[in-house]
Write a protein that holds these residues in place. Structure first.
Motif, mmCIF file in Angstrom:
data_model
loop_
_atom_site.group_PDB
_atom_site.id
_atom_site.type_symbol
_atom_site.label_atom_id
_atom_site.label_comp_id
_atom_site.label_asym_id
_atom_site.label_seq_id
_atom_site.Cartn_x
_atom_site.Cartn_y
_atom_site.Cartn_z
ATOM 1 N N VAL A 90 0.837 -1.204 0.000
ATOM 2 C CA VAL A 90 0.000 0.000 0.000
ATOM 3 C C VAL A 90 0.866 1.246 0.000
ATOM 4 C CG1 VAL A 90 -1.631 1.367 1.360
ATOM 5 C CG2 VAL A 90 -2.013 -1.081 1.062
ATOM 6 N N VAL A 91 1.866 1.270 0.851
ATOM 7 C CA VAL A 91 2.757 2.433 0.938
ATOM 8 C C VAL A 91 3.529 2.632 -0.363
ATOM 9 C CG1 VAL A 91 4.814 3.359 2.082
ATOM 10 C CG2 VAL A 91 2.986 2.331 3.438
ATOM 11 N N GLU A 92 4.003 1.532 -0.935
ATOM 12 C CA GLU A 92 4.849 1.621 -2.128
ATOM 13 C C GLU A 92 4.072 1.858 -3.418
ATOM 14 O OE1 GLU A 92 6.986 -2.039 -2.131
ATOM 15 O OE2 GLU A 92 8.381 -1.426 -0.545
ATOM 16 N N ARG A 93 2.844 1.328 -3.515
ATOM 17 C CA ARG A 93 2.121 1.389 -4.788
ATOM 18 C C ARG A 93 0.736 2.042 -4.710
ATOM 19 N NH1 ARG A 93 2.922 -4.692 -7.352
ATOM 20 N NH2 ARG A 93 4.996 -5.106 -6.511
ATOM 21 N N CYS A 94 -0.038 1.620 -3.715
ATOM 22 C CA CYS A 94 -1.466 1.981 -3.710
ATOM 23 C C CYS A 94 -1.751 3.382 -3.184
ATOM 24 C CB CYS A 94 -2.264 0.986 -2.872
ATOM 25 S SG CYS A 94 -1.905 -0.747 -3.217
ATOM 26 N N SER A 95 -0.939 3.836 -2.224
ATOM 27 C CA SER A 95 -1.275 5.055 -1.479
ATOM 28 C C SER A 95 -1.320 6.310 -2.338
ATOM 29 C CB SER A 95 -0.294 5.251 -0.321
ATOM 30 O OG SER A 95 1.036 5.383 -0.807
ATOM 31 N N LEU A 96 -0.539 6.368 -3.397
ATOM 32 C CA LEU A 96 -0.500 7.571 -4.231
ATOM 33 C C LEU A 96 -1.885 7.890 -4.787
ATOM 34 C CD1 LEU A 96 1.176 9.790 -5.577
ATOM 35 C CD2 LEU A 96 1.563 8.229 -7.501
ATOM 36 N N CYS A 97 -2.634 6.880 -5.172
ATOM 37 C CA CYS A 97 -3.977 7.092 -5.741
ATOM 38 C C CYS A 97 -5.093 6.817 -4.729
ATOM 39 C CB CYS A 97 -4.192 6.203 -6.959
ATOM 40 S SG CYS A 97 -3.082 6.553 -8.347
ATOM 41 N N HIS A 98 -4.928 5.751 -3.939
ATOM 42 C CA HIS A 98 -6.013 5.307 -3.070
ATOM 43 C C HIS A 98 -5.857 5.730 -1.612
ATOM 44 C CE1 HIS A 98 -7.686 2.883 -6.305
ATOM 45 N NE2 HIS A 98 -6.478 2.401 -6.531
ATOM 46 N N GLU A 112 -4.997 4.753 3.843
ATOM 47 C CA GLU A 112 -6.080 4.071 4.542
ATOM 48 C C GLU A 112 -7.223 3.713 3.582
ATOM 49 O OE1 GLU A 112 -6.160 3.458 8.070
ATOM 50 O OE2 GLU A 112 -4.038 3.887 7.791
ATOM 51 N N GLY A 113 -6.962 3.835 2.275
ATOM 52 C CA GLY A 113 -8.008 3.567 1.302
ATOM 53 C C GLY A 113 -8.992 4.695 1.154
ATOM 54 N N GLU A 114 -8.605 5.906 1.624
ATOM 55 C CA GLU A 114 -9.530 7.036 1.622
ATOM 56 C C GLU A 114 -9.617 7.745 0.278
ATOM 57 O OE1 GLU A 114 -5.538 8.819 2.848
ATOM 58 O OE2 GLU A 114 -6.600 6.906 2.962
ATOM 59 N N ALA A 115 -8.642 7.583 -0.594
ATOM 60 C CA ALA A 115 -8.648 8.147 -1.944
ATOM 61 C C ALA A 115 -9.104 9.611 -1.962
ATOM 62 C CB ALA A 115 -9.515 7.318 -2.883
ATOM 63 N N VAL A 139 -11.399 10.812 -8.649
ATOM 64 C CA VAL A 139 -11.370 9.928 -9.821
ATOM 65 C C VAL A 139 -10.929 8.514 -9.458
ATOM 66 C CG1 VAL A 139 -10.934 11.837 -11.382
ATOM 67 C CG2 VAL A 139 -9.007 10.550 -10.467
ATOM 68 N N PHE A 140 -10.419 8.329 -8.247
ATOM 69 C CA PHE A 140 -9.987 7.000 -7.806
ATOM 70 C C PHE A 140 -10.937 6.478 -6.744
ATOM 71 C CE2 PHE A 140 -5.922 9.181 -8.931
ATOM 72 C CZ PHE A 140 -5.663 8.445 -10.080
ATOM 73 N N PRO A 141 -11.216 5.189 -6.757
ATOM 74 C CA PRO A 141 -12.191 4.647 -5.793
ATOM 75 C C PRO A 141 -11.660 4.598 -4.373
ATOM 76 C CG PRO A 141 -11.183 2.871 -7.026
ATOM 77 C CD PRO A 141 -10.718 4.148 -7.674
ATOM 78 N N ARG A 142 -12.562 4.838 -3.448
ATOM 79 C CA ARG A 142 -12.258 4.582 -2.049
ATOM 80 C C ARG A 142 -12.285 3.071 -1.847
ATOM 81 N NH1 ARG A 142 -15.554 8.733 1.916
ATOM 82 N NH2 ARG A 142 -13.833 10.228 2.122
ATOM 83 N N LEU A 143 -11.222 2.527 -1.254
ATOM 84 C CA LEU A 143 -11.160 1.088 -1.007
ATOM 85 C C LEU A 143 -11.436 0.743 0.445
ATOM 86 C CD1 LEU A 143 -8.012 0.178 -3.155
ATOM 87 C CD2 LEU A 143 -10.428 0.103 -3.809
#
Length: 205
Positions: A37-45, A48-51, A55-59
């Motif tokens: 999450v820190v390395e890949r997902c956090s930039l867009c999502h 904490e998945g709050e996005a 334009v990006f989904p909340r996970l």
């Protein structure tokens, strides 16, 4: 009696010891998920998945099984996305499952809206559909609170812009990896109905 008590204690201790490897594996999986999450997902999502971007989904709060399936679909190309395909390309099935569990454990506040008239339209479409056009209620599949199921996504609290974008993709058949019922549903929605129901969904918690 003493013998039975000792036997019970021994059995309890054995059960506790047996659970330790599973707990250790779970902790390791979550540590790996957080790293991804820190390395890949956090930039867009978000972390904490709050996005933060609409334009990006909340996970956050999304069903673990659903997240895992979408990642697998991105990896295989079943769900098209030039952004997500390379992100999912090297993920293992175990990592996808761990990421699903990570995001499902998070939560973010719902959006507030002052446009009560628009929310009224959204509530009607979400809970009752449109009997004049044959549009089914969103709640009939996703639940009255928008929580969904492991197979159907949680909608509650999702960014309105993302909801509208996905409805458009279902309508144009650009998105085909999920329930084909959504193609029919999206085709029956007017622009006003899609916008209103997306705004309403965002207020659900």
């Amino acid at each position: 009696m003493a013998y039975q008590y000792s036997t019970l204690l021994a059995a309890s201790a054995l059960a506790a010891l047996s659970a330790l490897p599973a707990q250790a594996d779970s902790n390791a999986d979550q540590a790996r998920a957080q790293q991804i999450v820190v390395e890949r997902c956090s930039l867009c999502h978000g972390k904490e998945g709050e996005a933060a971007s609409v334009v990006f989904p909340r996970l956050a709060g999304q069903h673990a099984e659903y997240v895992s399936k979408q990642l697998a679909d991105f990896k295989s190309g079943k769900r098209k996305s030039e952004t997500m395909k390379p992100q999912a390309a090297e993920l293992t099935a175990a990592e996808m499952k761990a990421l699903g569990a990570f995001f499902e454990s998070k939560s973010v506040p719902a959006k507030t809206s002052r446009d009560t008239a628009l929310l009224g339209v959204g509530l009607y479409i979400f809970s009752q559909g449109n009997p004049f056009s044959g549009l089914p209620a969103c709640a009939s599949c996703h639940g009255e609170k928008g929580y969904g199921t492991p197979q159907l996504p949680r909608l509650a609290g999702q960014h309105p812009r993302y909801i509208e974008d996905q409805l458009k993709q279902f309508n144009t058949r650009e998105r085909t990896n999920d329930n084909a019922v959504m193609h029919t549903v999206a085709a029956k929605l007017t622009e006003l109905e899609a916008h209103a129901v997306a705004e309403y969904i965002a207020t659900l918690q």
